[in-house]
Write an enzyme that holds these catalytic residues in place. Sequence first.
Site, PDB file in Angstrom:
ATOM      1  N   ASN A 194      -6.768   5.936   3.858  1.00 38.13           N
ATOM      2  CA  ASN A 194      -8.184   6.153   3.572  1.00 38.13           C
ATOM      3  C   ASN A 194      -8.658   7.573   3.833  1.00 38.13           C
ATOM      4  O   ASN A 194      -9.774   7.932   3.469  1.00 38.13           O
ATOM      5  CB  ASN A 194      -9.040   5.165   4.366  1.00 38.13           C
ATOM      6  CG  ASN A 194      -8.797   3.734   3.925  1.00 38.13           C
ATOM      7  OD1 ASN A 194      -8.089   3.479   2.950  1.00 38.13           O
ATOM      8  ND2 ASN A 194      -9.371   2.793   4.646  1.00 38.13           N
ATOM      9  N   HIS A 214       0.815  -1.211   0.000  1.00 33.47           N
ATOM     10  CA  HIS A 214       0.000   0.000   0.000  1.00 33.47           C
ATOM     11  C   HIS A 214       0.852   1.266   0.000  1.00 33.47           C
ATOM     12  O   HIS A 214       0.336   2.354  -0.258  1.00 33.47           O
ATOM     13  CB  HIS A 214      -0.907  -0.005   1.232  1.00 33.47           C
ATOM     14  CG  HIS A 214      -2.336   0.366   0.959  1.00 33.47           C
ATOM     15  ND1 HIS A 214      -2.906   0.437  -0.287  1.00 33.47           N
ATOM     16  CD2 HIS A 214      -3.343   0.692   1.816  1.00 33.47           C
ATOM     17  CE1 HIS A 214      -4.180   0.782  -0.195  1.00 33.47           C
ATOM     18  NE2 HIS A 214      -4.460   0.949   1.067  1.00 33.47           N
TER      19      HIS A 214
END
Length: 189
Positions: A66, A19
């Site tokens: 996020n 990520h």
Amino acid sequence: MQMVVGLGNPGPQYEATRHNAGFMAVDLLADELGIAFKTDKHRALVGGGNVAGREVLLVKPLTYMNNSGEAVAPLVRWYGIIPEELIVVHDDLDLSLGMMRIRAKGSSGGHRGLQSIIAALGTTAVPRLKIGIGRPPAGQDVVDYVLQPFSRDEWSLVAPALRRAAAALRFLLEGGTLEEGMNLFNRRL
């Protein structure tokens, strides 16, 4: 002015994870350009420099993936960046490991960091550079997969892709257009 935003999660436990491919590419670019990051009041690491006569900002949000838009949108407003002057660099599950792709706009494709930025800016016209991390093996949870480090075997494909991503970003910062960048860099090696 041009702003390059690498997406990832802050903290040493995430440094080598799939990520954090966006952070990795921007770190390579910063090293090449001799740009150092400093903590910014907008919950991001920001480094500034000059490339081919253009002012450049490199950004790594510290808000966790996020919530990336919570750092990026205030920075975009603070510096008066228009969407065409922004490039977001992030990992992509739908691209094979070791691939990269430049896109001028579009949906988030399910990437929550990019979705956060799109929502905060109110537009899908956000140029981006996607770094392929491939899909998890059958039965493995996607969240677990993206938060795992690349394996040694995977690094043989990821390292060249990150160097290519840094080269593509530099090409764009030196005045190359998105279309030129797509023609040069969006092909299989």
